[in-house]
Design a protein around this motif. Structure first.
Motif, short mmCIF file in Angstrom:
data_model
loop_
_atom_site.label_atom_id
_atom_site.label_comp_id
_atom_site.label_asym_id
_atom_site.label_seq_id
_atom_site.Cartn_x
_atom_site.Cartn_y
_atom_site.Cartn_z
N GLY A 27 0.82 -1.21 0.00
CA GLY A 27 0.00 0.00 0.00
C GLY A 27 0.86 1.26 0.00
O GLY A 27 0.58 2.21 -0.74
N MET A 205 -4.19 0.25 -7.24
CA MET A 205 -3.43 0.68 -6.06
C MET A 205 -2.44 1.79 -6.41
O MET A 205 -2.03 2.57 -5.56
CB MET A 205 -2.68 -0.50 -5.44
N GLY A 231 -3.02 4.23 0.93
CA GLY A 231 -2.70 2.91 0.40
C GLY A 231 -2.57 1.89 1.51
O GLY A 231 -3.15 0.79 1.43
N SER A 235 -5.07 -1.32 2.38
CA SER A 235 -4.56 -2.68 2.48
C SER A 235 -5.00 -3.33 3.78
O SER A 235 -5.44 -4.48 3.80
CB SER A 235 -3.03 -2.67 2.43
#
Lengths: 285, 249
Positions: A27, A205, A231, A235
């Motif tokens: 992430g 992503m 990110g 995740s």
């Protein structure tokens, strides 16, 4: 309580801890590299490179070498091929991307089916974070450390070559080199994300958390931190849903990221749809 | 005394077409040059070739009597407005701070001293109160002033500006020309790609009239003679002193 079960399982199961660390790192690095990808108008390129990794992974399996090597080779070759086609014909850049990455991806699918079970293909395409091995986790950590270090060291160069490449070139920066280094970093990020989100959804992503951050700030360094944070958060929450409801991890992570983007799109203080509409209404009356 | 810029027999192609043909001129230090000519005359291409941004087919370019590779740090360049992404997440002060990057070299980061210098340059163009604004929130003229401040921050000896007066307000234009004249007075050399013939005489010392090759090069008043201008603007009617249009962008 599903959440308590999840936390409980986290303390108990080794595989879940590995999944957690790996997906958070993914992430973060997708968020960081994604910022430069979207600001350079290379979102489509990100999609292309991530797909182009597939044949490299397949060939590496066949040769018994680390799949990282094959992935970087096919990723970079595709990037060069796209540049070559668009510079040497009337084919535009986006057309070249469309042609190159689908062809390379198609070759990859055939190579993979020659290999082993179709379950492998499914996992490479859509991710299976719960099967992350210790060696995979360390690979992701090392890639992550390299990327964070490089972006920290060359922040200034990345900023100027993204914002004003002509000026960067005029004062002697090797703008083309920076571009290809970024392509290499992009393939590294894709490889690191293989097991977490899978090839098909890596691009989400890369783009979605960065785009969310883009709506929230006017400073690049804040955008990098925000994007990395968004990110990592996606995740974490995505992993929870994946584990608790037995869903593909790539899909749950991406849906969380998309949800956060929707919030920013509607409610961002400076760019949000809601405030903009309200402002327009009040300025009319 | 060495010239600031020496160009001899330069040929440059852009997108497969040769748009600069057999161009030769030399620019003395401390002069302010306007590069004028009709659309497609190769003005911007010439500028980019001098800066080494695009390769030339043949010819020789010398800057301060040596090659561009070794003189880059003495040059500041202000790009055309439409080359910039105005939505980029960057503040006004950070744009000016980029001007300190060339002297910093790789990796090293700007510190307080560099920030102060950037703010000084921003003050010179009268934009210090906008330092924390996002660059796209400014008007065209204000943006151009910020980019001039960035060029000032580079502490260069030669300044190249590509169409700096397109679509900007009168105040900003006056301020920019004033600063450029002061720089000239301090001995800096300035070359500006320009297309408004109306004010060319009061702005520049010398003019280079270009239409692929050099039509005429000399003192501003001499080049602005209708009989000379008509050689470059064959299919154009030349209006001097026409009212300035401000395009809406």
């Amino acid at each position: 309580m599903k959440l308590l079960d999840f936390i409980n399982a986290l303390t108990r199961y080794d595989f879940l801890q590995k999944a957690l660390f790996t997906s958070i790192m993914v992430g973060v690095i997708c968020g960081v590299i994604g910022c430069f990808i979207i600001l350079r108008g290379m979102a489509l390129m990100g999609d292309a490179i991530s797909h182009a990794v597939l044949p490299g992974v397949a060939v590496s399996y066949m040769l018994g070498i680390n799949f990282f090597i094959g992935a970087v080779v096919t990723g970079v070759l595709t990037a060069i091929g796209i540049g070559f086609i668009s510079q040497n014909s009337r084919i535009k850049h986006d057309m070249a991307i469309g042609i190159m990455f689908t062809s390379v991806f198609a070759v990859g699918i055939i190579l993979i089916t020659f290999m082993k079970s179709s379950a492998d293909l499914y996992h490479i395409l859509f991710g299976n974070v719960l099967s992350v091995r210790t060696s995979d986790m360390w690979l992701t950590m090392i890639i992550g450390a390299i990327i964070i270090a490089l972006v920290y060291l060359f922040y200034k160069e990345l900023l100027v070559s993204t914002f004003d490449p002509t000026m960067a070139q005029a004062y002697g920066l090797q703008v083309k080199w920076i571009h290809y280094c970024l392509m290499i970093l992009l393939t590294m990020v894709t490889v690191a994300s293989l097991q977490t989100v899978g090839i098909v959804l890596v691009v989400a992503m890369l783009i979605t958390p960065a785009a969310t951050a883009y709506l929230l700030t006017n400073r690049l360094w804040i955008m990098l931190y925000l994007s990395a944070g968004i990110g990592a958060f996606s995740s974490l929450v995505g992993l929870y849903f994946s584990f608790s409801y037995n869903l593909a991890s790539g899909a749950t992570i991406v849906i969380v990221a998309a949800f956060l983007f929707t919030l920013a799109f509607l409610f961002s203080p400076s760019q949000g749809l809601l405030w903009r509409t309200l402002k327009r209404k009040t300025s009319i009356t | 005394m060495a010239n600031a810029v020496d160009v001899s027999n330069l040929y440059v192609s852009f997108q497969g077409k040769q748009v600069v043909q057999d161009v030769s001129f030399d620019l003395q230090k401390g002069r302010m040059l306007g590069i004028i000519g009709p659309n497609g005359a190769g003005k911007s291409t010439l500028l980019k070739a001098i800066l080494g941004l695009i390769p030339n087919d043949s010819g020789k370019i010398r800057i301060l009597d040596s090659s561009i590779q070794s003189t880059r740090k003495f040059i500041a360049y202000v790009p055309q407005r439409n080359d910039i992404d105005w939505d980029f997440p960057i503040t006004v002060l950070d744009v000016v701070l980029i001007g300190t990057y060339p002297s910093l070299g790789l990796i090293k980061k700007p510190n307080k001293k560099h920030r102060d210098w950037a703010l000084t340059c921003l003050t010179k163009v009268g934009m210090e109160e906008y330092k924390n604004r996002q660059i796209g929130e400014l008007s065209g003229g204000q943006q151009q002033r910020v980019f001039l401040a960035r060029a000032l921050a580079q502490r260069a000896d030669i300044f190249f500006l590509d169409e700096p007066f397109v679509g900007i307000d009168v105040t900003s234009e006056g301020m920019i020309i004033q600063i450029l004249k002061e720089l000239c007075y301090e001995g800096k050399t300035i070359a500006v790609v320009h297309h408004d013939l109306g004010k060319a005489e009061s702005y520049f010392d010398d003019l280079l009239l270009l239409n692929k090759n050099v039509i005429h090069y000399g003192h501003a008043a001499e080049v602005l003679d209708p009989s000379i201008l008509s050689k470059a603007y064959v299919h154009h009617r030349v209006f001097l002193n026409r009212p300035k249009e401000v395009p809406v962008s």
